[in-house]
Design a protein around this motif. Structure first.
Motif, PDB file in Angstrom:
ATOM      1  N   PHE A 268      15.983   2.877 -23.202  1.00 28.20           N
ATOM      2  CA  PHE A 268      14.855   3.290 -22.356  1.00 28.20           C
ATOM      3  C   PHE A 268      14.342   2.121 -21.521  1.00 28.20           C
ATOM      4  N   ARG A 269      14.000   2.380 -20.285  1.00 28.37           N
ATOM      5  CA  ARG A 269      13.419   1.333 -19.450  1.00 28.37           C
ATOM      6  C   ARG A 269      12.423   1.901 -18.465  1.00 28.37           C
ATOM      7  N   ARG A 270      11.453   1.049 -18.127  1.00 28.66           N
ATOM      8  CA  ARG A 270      10.475   1.489 -17.120  1.00 28.66           C
ATOM      9  C   ARG A 270      11.012   1.226 -15.737  1.00 28.66           C
TER      10      ARG A 270
ATOM     11  N   THR B 286      15.109  -1.035 -25.395  1.00 26.79           N
ATOM     12  CA  THR B 286      15.593  -1.147 -24.021  1.00 26.79           C
ATOM     13  C   THR B 286      17.104  -1.310 -23.982  1.00 26.79           C
ATOM     14  N   HIS B 287      17.695  -1.541 -25.132  1.00 25.78           N
ATOM     15  CA  HIS B 287      19.165  -1.595 -25.214  1.00 25.78           C
ATOM     16  C   HIS B 287      19.584  -1.299 -26.651  1.00 25.78           C
ATOM     17  N   THR B 288      20.868  -0.995 -26.790  1.00 23.00           N
ATOM     18  CA  THR B 288      21.398  -0.702 -28.126  1.00 23.00           C
ATOM     19  C   THR B 288      21.727  -1.993 -28.880  1.00 23.00           C
ATOM     20  N   SER B 289      21.473  -3.143 -28.261  1.00 23.70           N
ATOM     21  CA  SER B 289      21.751  -4.421 -28.937  1.00 23.70           C
ATOM     22  C   SER B 289      20.953  -4.563 -30.237  1.00 23.70           C
ATOM     23  N   THR B 290      19.884  -3.795 -30.369  1.00 18.17           N
ATOM     24  CA  THR B 290      19.119  -3.767 -31.623  1.00 18.17           C
ATOM     25  C   THR B 290      20.018  -3.459 -32.819  1.00 18.17           C
ATOM     26  N   VAL B 291      21.039  -2.650 -32.576  1.00 18.87           N
ATOM     27  CA  VAL B 291      21.915  -2.228 -33.676  1.00 18.87           C
ATOM     28  C   VAL B 291      22.792  -3.391 -34.167  1.00 18.87           C
ATOM     29  N   GLN B 292      23.037  -4.365 -33.286  1.00 20.67           N
ATOM     30  CA  GLN B 292      23.723  -5.587 -33.751  1.00 20.67           C
ATOM     31  C   GLN B 292      22.942  -6.186 -34.916  1.00 20.67           C
ATOM     32  N   ILE B 293      21.644  -6.352 -34.682  1.00 21.40           N
ATOM     33  CA  ILE B 293      20.793  -6.987 -35.693  1.00 21.40           C
ATOM     34  C   ILE B 293      20.734  -6.143 -36.959  1.00 21.40           C
TER      35      ILE B 293
ATOM     36  N   HIS C 164      22.145   5.715 -21.556  1.00 22.08           N
ATOM     37  CA  HIS C 164      22.899   5.555 -22.803  1.00 22.08           C
ATOM     38  C   HIS C 164      23.834   4.350 -22.732  1.00 22.08           C
ATOM     39  N   GLN C 165      23.992   3.726 -23.865  1.00 22.71           N
ATOM     40  CA  GLN C 165      24.887   2.579 -23.929  1.00 22.71           C
ATOM     41  C   GLN C 165      25.820   2.720 -25.122  1.00 22.71           C
ATOM     42  N   ILE C 166      26.921   1.990 -25.056  1.00 20.01           N
ATOM     43  CA  ILE C 166      27.750   1.825 -26.244  1.00 20.01           C
ATOM     44  C   ILE C 166      27.752   0.339 -26.555  1.00 20.01           C
ATOM     45  N   GLU C 167      27.113  -0.008 -27.658  1.00 15.16           N
ATOM     46  CA  GLU C 167      27.059  -1.400 -28.075  1.00 15.16           C
ATOM     47  C   GLU C 167      28.302  -1.699 -28.902  1.00 15.16           C
ATOM     48  N   GLY C 168      28.757  -2.922 -28.840  1.00 14.41           N
ATOM     49  CA  GLY C 168      29.877  -3.320 -29.695  1.00 14.41           C
ATOM     50  C   GLY C 168      29.586  -4.661 -30.339  1.00 14.41           C
TER      51      GLY C 168
HETATM   52  N1  DAH Z   1      21.904  -5.427 -23.880  1.00 10.36           N
HETATM   53  C1  DAH Z   1      22.384  -5.720 -22.548  1.00 10.36           C
HETATM   54  C2  DAH Z   1      21.648  -4.835 -21.543  1.00 10.36           C
HETATM   55  O1  DAH Z   1      21.164  -3.814 -21.919  1.00 10.36           O
HETATM   56  C3  DAH Z   1      23.851  -5.496 -22.446  1.00 10.36           C
HETATM   57  C4  DAH Z   1      24.603  -6.459 -23.268  1.00 10.36           C
HETATM   58  C5  DAH Z   1      24.933  -7.683 -22.769  1.00 10.36           C
HETATM   59  C6  DAH Z   1      24.926  -6.174 -24.563  1.00 10.36           C
HETATM   60  C7  DAH Z   1      25.641  -8.608 -23.521  1.00 10.36           C
HETATM   61  C8  DAH Z   1      25.627  -7.078 -25.344  1.00 10.36           C
HETATM   62  C9  DAH Z   1      25.976  -8.301 -24.788  1.00 10.36           C
HETATM   63  O2  DAH Z   1      25.972  -6.863 -26.601  1.00 10.36           O
HETATM   64  O3  DAH Z   1      26.675  -9.193 -25.544  1.00 10.36           O
HETATM   65  O4  DAH Z   1      21.588  -5.160 -20.410  1.00 10.36           O
END
Ligand code: DAH
Length: 338
Positions: free
Chosen positions: A193-195, A167-174, A207-211
């Motif tokens: 992806f989200r419902r 549901t978010h690219t935050s998975t790539v942080q992990i 699409h997101q850009i995770e940092g």
């Molecule tokens: N994952 C969040 C979302 O999809 C967005 C987000 C929030 C990403 C805070 C981050 C964060 O890395 O620190 O809504």
């Protein structure tokens, strides 16, 4: 008196010259020179001839073969040339050709290229992770246990085996922290992806850009400086950037970022473009447990993370009114970004 071989030769030459097309010509060849051909038969017959007759017939046979073979070849190339000429006769060489149309980069790709270029200048490397994820990388490791209300807001599509579309690219942080110890400075662009109910601003796939930036002594000031720089590079130096307090399970404190710029079509409106915050110690600890070490000791390392909505950024940048346009493959839309 003419020898039968001479008669055969003359008959063959006459048939060759009368042959109307290649198939008929080949039939003539088979009839006279094929294995059962009537001229070929004389080769067999030679054995039964007398010593005196043999050289005479041998000479005639050779002449017949040579003459018929040459005539077959000549007529064959004439027939082929005539066929090509008639095929080309219908061809209008003055008709315009089929143009080779040049493709262009999709606006989301253009947007991504710009974003990557800006983050590169600040020393961010590219990271990636799979679209099909497990719950642990998508939620648990990000301090979002099964009973956490944030899971409901981020409902997604599940596979029969329990995996899900992230549901978010935050998975790539992990995944990045599992793979390498700090310091870390990466961006991870990709699909999420989200419902969601699909409308002009919501899509089931976006699409997101995770940092993620982890080092010693990283503070909110670094987070603000980095994202302000990014947004001003992208939207222009006069862009106003506003940080609002917010809540995310995996950051503390958490913020949302809005932008506003007179040079943009959105004009006087604040538009939300990013979620961000300081990495929650519980995230570092989950990673340490998965790694089986203390590489990300929250007493030593701090970090910030952010998630930029890429479709949203592209919509602002190129003044696109509807997120669904990105996925419809309508050339009339796409060609405007050439
Ligand atoms: N994952 C969040 C979302 O999809 C967005 C987000 C929030 C990403 C805070 C981050 C964060 O890395 O620190 O809504």
């Amino acid at each position: 008196m003419t020898h039968p071989l001479e008669e055969l030769r003359e008959a063959a030459l006459a048939e060759i010259s009368a042959a109307p097309e290649e198939r008929a010509l080949d039939a003539v060849r088979v009839r006279y020179l094929g294995r059962q051909g009537s001229i070929s038969a004389w080769g067999e017959r030679m054995k039964s001839l007398s010593k005196e007759e043999r050289p005479v017939v041998g000479k005639l046979l050779n002449e017949a073969r040579t003459a018929v073979t040459a005539a077959l070849e000549e007529k064959g190339s004439k027939l082929r040339a005539a066929m090509e000429a008639s095929a080309l006769a219908d061809l209008d060489v003055s008709l315009p050709g089929t143009p080779n149309e040049l493709g262009t980069l999709h606006p989301l790709t253009q947007m991504l290229d710009r974003a990557i270029a800006i983050f590169r200048r600040m020393g961010f490397a590219l990271a990636e992770g799979p679209d099909v994820e497990d719950e642990w990388h998508c939620f648990d490791a990000l301090n979002t246990p099964p009973d956490h209300p944030a899971r409901a807001e981020q409902d997604t599509f599940y596979l029969p085996d329990g995996r899900l579309l992230r549901t978010h690219t935050s998975t790539v942080q992990i995944r990045t922290m599992e793979a390498a110890p700090p310091p870390i400075r990466v961006i991870a662009p990709g699909a999420a992806f989200r419902r969601d109910e699909v409308d002009a601003t919501h899509s089931a796939q976006f699409h997101q850009i995770e940092g993620l930036y982890v080092d010693k002594g990283v503070t909110v000031a670094d987070l603000k400086g980095t994202l302000e720089f990014f947004l001003r590079e992208l939207f222009g130096p006069e862009t106003e950037v506003r940080f609002r307090p917010h809540y995310f399970p995996f950051t503390e404190p958490s913020l949302e970022i809005d932008v506003k710029s007179k040079t943009l079509k959105s004009g006087e409106k604040w538009i939300e473009v990013c979620g961000c915050g300081m990495v929650h110690p519980a995230v570092f600890e989950a990673v340490n447990r998965a790694r089986g070490d203390a590489a990300f000791d929250p007493e030593t390392w701090t970090g910030f993370a952010f998630g930029l909505g890429m479709d949203r950024l592209a919509m602002i940048l190129f003044d696109i009114p509807d997120i669904r346009l990105f996925a419809q493959n309508d050339l009339r839309f796409l060609q405007q970004f050439a």
